[in-house]
Design a protein around this motif. Structure first.
Motif, PDB file in Angstrom:
ATOM      1  N   ALA A 557       0.679  -1.201  -0.220  1.00 41.40           N
ATOM      2  CA  ALA A 557       0.055  -0.107   0.009  1.00 41.40           C
ATOM      3  C   ALA A 557       0.895   1.381   0.007  1.00 41.40           C
ATOM      4  N   ALA A 558       1.932   1.330   0.587  1.00 42.06           N
ATOM      5  CA  ALA A 558       2.710   2.449   0.645  1.00 42.06           C
ATOM      6  C   ALA A 558       3.611   2.718  -0.563  1.00 42.06           C
ATOM      7  N   GLY A 559       3.594   1.781  -1.616  1.00 41.62           N
ATOM      8  CA  GLY A 559       4.303   1.962  -2.932  1.00 41.62           C
ATOM      9  C   GLY A 559       3.005   2.076  -3.914  1.00 41.62           C
ATOM     10  N   LEU A 560       2.172   2.398  -3.552  1.00 44.33           N
ATOM     11  CA  LEU A 560       0.796   2.536  -4.438  1.00 44.33           C
ATOM     12  C   LEU A 560       1.066   3.718  -5.409  1.00 44.33           C
ATOM     13  N   GLU A 561       0.852   3.254  -6.814  1.00 42.35           N
ATOM     14  CA  GLU A 561       0.489   4.411  -7.807  1.00 42.35           C
ATOM     15  C   GLU A 561      -0.473   5.142  -7.517  1.00 42.35           C
ATOM     16  N   THR A 562      -0.314   6.435  -7.263  1.00 39.61           N
ATOM     17  CA  THR A 562      -1.709   7.115  -7.162  1.00 39.61           C
ATOM     18  C   THR A 562      -2.128   7.857  -8.429  1.00 39.61           C
ATOM     19  N   ARG A 563      -1.388   7.752  -9.590  1.00 38.50           N
ATOM     20  CA  ARG A 563      -1.945   8.387 -10.708  1.00 38.50           C
ATOM     21  C   ARG A 563      -2.690   7.368 -11.697  1.00 38.50           C
ATOM     22  N   ILE A 564      -3.720   7.836 -12.123  1.00 34.78           N
ATOM     23  CA  ILE A 564      -4.268   6.737 -13.145  1.00 34.78           C
ATOM     24  C   ILE A 564      -4.591   7.550 -14.413  1.00 34.78           C
ATOM     25  N   PHE A 565      -4.722   6.732 -15.503  1.00 34.64           N
ATOM     26  CA  PHE A 565      -4.989   7.056 -16.896  1.00 34.64           C
ATOM     27  C   PHE A 565      -6.199   7.782 -17.102  1.00 34.64           C
ATOM     28  N   ASN A 566      -6.120   9.148 -17.727  1.00 32.45           N
ATOM     29  CA  ASN A 566      -7.321   9.977 -18.022  1.00 32.45           C
ATOM     30  C   ASN A 566      -7.678   9.534 -19.406  1.00 32.45           C
ATOM     31  N   GLU A 567      -8.820   8.623 -19.249  1.00 32.85           N
ATOM     32  CA  GLU A 567      -9.440   8.381 -20.574  1.00 32.85           C
ATOM     33  C   GLU A 567     -10.080   9.279 -21.207  1.00 32.85           C
ATOM     34  N   ALA A 568     -10.274  10.490 -20.843  1.00 30.98           N
ATOM     35  CA  ALA A 568     -10.702  11.790 -21.662  1.00 30.98           C
ATOM     36  C   ALA A 568      -9.521  12.490 -22.307  1.00 30.98           C
ATOM     37  N   TYR A 569      -8.384  12.211 -22.209  1.00 29.04           N
ATOM     38  CA  TYR A 569      -7.366  12.588 -22.631  1.00 29.04           C
ATOM     39  C   TYR A 569      -7.304  12.745 -24.004  1.00 29.04           C
ATOM     40  N   VAL A 570      -6.901  13.937 -24.815  1.00 24.19           N
ATOM     41  CA  VAL A 570      -6.854  13.904 -26.142  1.00 24.19           C
ATOM     42  C   VAL A 570      -5.671  15.110 -26.399  1.00 24.19           C
ATOM     43  N   PRO A 571      -4.653  14.670 -27.030  1.00 29.63           N
ATOM     44  CA  PRO A 571      -3.389  15.576 -27.350  1.00 29.63           C
ATOM     45  C   PRO A 571      -3.878  16.816 -27.947  1.00 29.63           C
ATOM     46  N   HIS A 572      -3.314  17.687 -27.506  1.00 31.57           N
ATOM     47  CA  HIS A 572      -3.519  19.136 -28.054  1.00 31.57           C
ATOM     48  C   HIS A 572      -3.325  19.199 -29.696  1.00 31.57           C
ATOM     49  N   GLY A 573      -2.409  18.490 -30.130  1.00 34.35           N
ATOM     50  CA  GLY A 573      -2.215  18.598 -31.465  1.00 34.35           C
ATOM     51  C   GLY A 573      -3.043  17.803 -32.190  1.00 34.35           C
ATOM     52  N   LEU A 574      -3.611  16.670 -31.820  1.00 31.35           N
ATOM     53  CA  LEU A 574      -4.570  15.865 -32.487  1.00 31.35           C
ATOM     54  C   LEU A 574      -5.908  16.588 -32.328  1.00 31.35           C
ATOM     55  N   LYS A 575      -6.036  17.055 -31.316  1.00 33.23           N
ATOM     56  CA  LYS A 575      -7.687  17.902 -31.477  1.00 33.23           C
ATOM     57  C   LYS A 575      -7.651  18.970 -32.355  1.00 33.23           C
ATOM     58  N   VAL A 576      -6.456  19.751 -32.726  1.00 38.41           N
ATOM     59  CA  VAL A 576      -6.407  20.703 -33.690  1.00 38.41           C
ATOM     60  C   VAL A 576      -6.347  20.283 -34.800  1.00 38.41           C
ATOM     61  N   VAL A 577      -5.764  19.103 -35.098  1.00 33.15           N
ATOM     62  CA  VAL A 577      -5.817  18.679 -36.525  1.00 33.15           C
ATOM     63  C   VAL A 577      -6.982  18.023 -36.906  1.00 33.15           C
ATOM     64  N   ARG A 578      -7.828  17.380 -35.963  1.00 37.04           N
ATOM     65  CA  ARG A 578      -9.213  16.781 -36.193  1.00 37.04           C
ATOM     66  C   ARG A 578     -10.181  17.773 -36.608  1.00 37.04           C
ATOM     67  N   ALA A 579     -10.234  19.013 -35.753  1.00 38.21           N
ATOM     68  CA  ALA A 579     -11.041  20.359 -36.171  1.00 38.21           C
ATOM     69  C   ALA A 579     -10.787  20.758 -37.396  1.00 38.21           C
ATOM     70  N   HIS A 580      -9.494  20.633 -38.114  1.00 41.32           N
ATOM     71  CA  HIS A 580      -9.370  21.269 -39.433  1.00 41.32           C
ATOM     72  C   HIS A 580      -9.542  20.169 -40.264  1.00 41.32           C
ATOM     73  N   ALA A 581      -9.502  18.718 -39.806  1.00 42.52           N
ATOM     74  CA  ALA A 581      -9.878  17.603 -40.883  1.00 42.52           C
ATOM     75  C   ALA A 581     -11.343  17.490 -41.155  1.00 42.52           C
ATOM     76  N   GLU A 582     -11.988  18.241 -40.241  1.00 44.05           N
ATOM     77  CA  GLU A 582     -13.680  18.174 -40.728  1.00 44.05           C
ATOM     78  C   GLU A 582     -13.902  18.799 -41.761  1.00 44.05           C
ATOM     79  N   GLN A 583     -13.240  19.908 -42.177  1.00 49.61           N
ATOM     80  CA  GLN A 583     -13.399  20.644 -43.353  1.00 49.61           C
ATOM     81  C   GLN A 583     -12.461  20.006 -44.714  1.00 49.61           C
ATOM     82  N   GLY A 584     -11.953  18.653 -44.408  1.00 48.33           N
ATOM     83  CA  GLY A 584     -11.306  18.021 -45.635  1.00 48.33           C
ATOM     84  C   GLY A 584      -9.922  18.508 -45.813  1.00 48.33           C
ATOM     85  N   LEU A 585      -9.464  18.124 -47.148  1.00 47.12           N
ATOM     86  CA  LEU A 585      -8.242  18.524 -47.341  1.00 47.12           C
ATOM     87  C   LEU A 585      -7.649  19.721 -47.209  1.00 47.12           C
ATOM     88  N   ARG A 586      -8.843  20.714 -47.695  1.00 44.96           N
ATOM     89  CA  ARG A 586      -8.435  22.065 -47.745  1.00 44.96           C
ATOM     90  C   ARG A 586      -8.305  22.690 -46.347  1.00 44.96           C
TER      91      ARG A 586
END
Length: 634
Positions: A557-586
């Motif tokens: 218990a003393a060596g317990l990992e207190t950080r858990i993976f955030n399932e809602a995590y989206v990298p900044h770069g991916l989210k920006v690219v996704r937003a632009h990709a909604e408009q297609g190649l342009r």
């Protein structure tokens, strides 16, 4: 003979007139070529008078000699020597405050004229520190040889509120204008960190003072000490002024004078240490070129000051300690310390662009690949060119330039011979032209490019350019501003969408703390507290209340990992690219174009490769894939 006499006289007269006309025309042409700058301001030169037949050869020769003497007199006259003002005169010039691009542009012609005479600026910075945390640089002071001092308020330009004047950016990074001061190299690092401004060609006056053995330095190497020893000038370094509010809407006259004197004293010290002060006599405008000044500062340009351990900087250290000491009666923001930290305390001062190591070999070998029919395909490095030779699928056409002709039909050919990938490229910084130290710069940052579809990631060397470490660091600062804009526009925080990638679990943290307390305190804890902690741990481990906690369970218990993976995590770069990709190649091309234009606007590169363009390959993509290309992000 009687018949030949008149004929001979006529022929002689005609030849003499022709010769005289040619000589005078030559004088006129010489005068025009040798005096372009004089003719711009003088009256138009009169056309040469027609030569009359009555002129004798001797008269023509005298006329020509007079014309040549007049021309020589005008063209050999040297510009008048420049009289350097005394320290008192230099410090008596009132500073000028600049807070906008328009105000700078009004003042720039005068500053430019000063720099054409003596390419040196005394430089200093002021900033505010609160509780030991330094804010962005508030004020930039620059003084020319005559004492003209410009105080540039930088906060109005922060985060792109208004663009920096191009001439201000250029003069700071101009490698042929010396910037002198105490700690000016460190000031340059602050300007880069806070505003992305590159400061090059700096010379620390303390090095010059140590080099000039004839200079008497008794009180140390601080700016105040050097001013007292070498100029007999006393600088006001009172706590009230040093700790005043440099971010105030309106600076007081005392603040402006204090700030200006630091820059003016810096240029006065430079002139004194190099023997260019007024007591040394007038200075010829042709004898104060950058090359001569740089030669006299050889080995000191863009070198951070490191103490010699000879005790000369003790006074500077004392002044620095006084400057960073908090006022005894009230807490107020402290102005920035122009002195660097004590070099004897083993401070690891890292150069601008730390974290980057310059390339040890050129990026561009400018080798060429040709199709089987001899059509140029692209440039490449020598290693790749030799690979085709080693595999037996190419033959060497030429050694210089290194040309390999392929023995197979390539998958694609350039649309025209005016193609970016067919041009030879220089191995130098595309911004400032520095050729001895450079690294690669991704114009579209990797955190965005990595999510682009494969069609837009292959063969993208167009967006990889060479920058020196200083320009690279400045460019990264500007990139940070654009990333923040993208984060706000597309609700894509640079950490992640909700929290961070790994979230801290408060329940697991309490269990870990409880186990560590039981292991550390052991029998020292009150019985009731011990039972509370044990129940908490048992509940987490799904143990029966009657079960006894073993040391093994507590250790786990003393060596317990207190950080858990955030399932809602989206990298900044991916989210920006996704937003632009909604408009297609342009949409993705718009993002690519935005980053390219951002680089041009913020860095103002002077040495871009030929045919480099913000719209590179865009028409080709549309023609090849069409606007309805299904976007598959990586």
């Amino acid at each position: 003979m009687s018949h030949r006499g008149p004929l001979t006289a006529v022929i002689t007269t005609v030849l003499g007139a022709t010769l005289g006309g040619l000589l005078i025309w030559r004088v006129y042409r010489t005068k025009r070529k040798r005096l372009p700058s004089i003719q711009k301001v003088a009256d138009p030169v009169e056309a040469p008078r027609p030569v009359e037949k009555e002129y004798q050869y001797g008269q023509l020769q005298n006329l020509v000699e007079k014309e040549f003497k007049a021309v020589e007199c005008q063209t050999t006259q040297l510009p008048p020597p420049v009289q350097i003002p005394s320290s008192e005169q230099l410090l008596g010039v009132k500073p000028v405050m600049v807070s906008s691009e328009e105000e700078w542009q009004q003042l720039w012609p005068l500053m430019q004229k000063e720099l054409s005479v003596l390419p040196v600026l005394g430089l200093d910075c002021e900033w505010v520190s609160v509780k030991g945390q330094a804010s962005a640089v508030s004020l930039l002071q620059m003084a020319s040889y005559s004492g003209l001092c410009v105080l540039v308020r930088l906060l109005p330009f922060r985060s792109g509120q208004q663009p920096f004047p191009l001439s201000l950016i250029e003069v700071l990074r101009d490698p042929h204008i010396l910037k002198v001061g105490v700690g000016c190299y460190e000031d340059g690092k602050r300007l880069t960190r806070d505003y992305g401004l590159s400061l090059s060609c700096t010379v620390d006056l303390r090095y010059l003072a140590l080099r000039q053995r004839q200079a008497t330095v008794n009180n140390g190497l601080s700016l105040k000490s050097l001013a007292a020893d070498l100029l007999n000038v006393s600088l006001d370094k009172s706590l009230e002024l040093r700790c005043s509010d440099w971010e105030a809407d309106q600076l007081t006259l005392e603040q402006m004078t204090y700030a200006a004197r630091d820059a003016q004293v810096s240029i006065a010290l430079f002139l004194r240490l190099l023997g260019l002060h007024s007591e040394a006599g007038p200075v010829s405008s042709s004898g104060s070129s950058y090359s001569e000044l740089a030669t006299r500062c050889q080995g000191l340009v863009d070198v951070p000051f490191r103490g010699r351990g000879d005790g000369d900087d003790r006074a500077a250290d004392g002044e620095r300690r006084r400057r960073t000491r908090k006022p005894p009666t009230y807490e107020s923001p402290e102005s920035g310390d122009q002195q660097v930290p004590d070099p004897r305390k083993n401070n690891k001062r890292k150069p601008l662009g730390v974290g980057y190591s310059a390339r040890k070999s050129p990026l561009y070998d400018n080798c060429f690949l040709h199709a089987p029919d001899g059509q140029p395909l692209c440039t490449c490095d020598k290693k790749k060119a030799r690979w085709y030779l080693d595999k037996g699928i190419g033959v060497l056409q030429s050694e210089d330039p290194f040309v390999v002709r392929l023995l197979f039909e390539p998958s694609g050919r350039p649309d025209s011979q005016q193609d970016y990938y067919l041009t030879a490229k220089e191995n130098l910084c595309v911004v400032c032209g520095k050729a001895d130290s450079y690294i690669r710069k991704n114009i579209v940052p990797h955190e965005y490019r990595r999510h682009f579809p494969t069609e837009m990631k292959d063969h993208n060397s167009h967006d990889i350019l060479l920058l020196c470490t200083s320009c690279h660091a400045a460019s990264n600062v500007h990139d940070g501003f654009l990333k923040q804009q993208l984060a706000e526009e597309f609700a894509a925080p640079q950490g992640c969408e909700e929290g961070v990638r790994l979230l801290e679990d408060s329940d697991r943290r309490r269990v870990r703390s409880a186990a560590r307390a039981l292991l550390t305190a052991k029998d020292g804890l009150p019985e009731q507290r011990r039972e509370e902690l044990q129940d908490l741990i048992k509940g987490f481990l799904n143990m029966n209340e009657k079960e006894e906690l073993t040391n093994e369970a507590l250790t786990q218990a003393a060596g317990l990992e207190t950080r858990i993976f955030n399932e809602a995590y989206v990298p900044h770069g991916l989210k920006v690219v996704r937003a632009h990709a909604e408009q297609g190649l342009r949409g993705l091309m718009d993002l690519e174009r935005r980053w390219r234009q951002h680089f041009l606007t913020t860095m103002r590169p002077h040495h871009l490769p030929p045919l480099w363009s913000v719209d590179h390959n865009h028409s080709k993509f549309l023609r090849k894939y069409g606007e309805d290309l299904p976007i598959k992000l990586n």
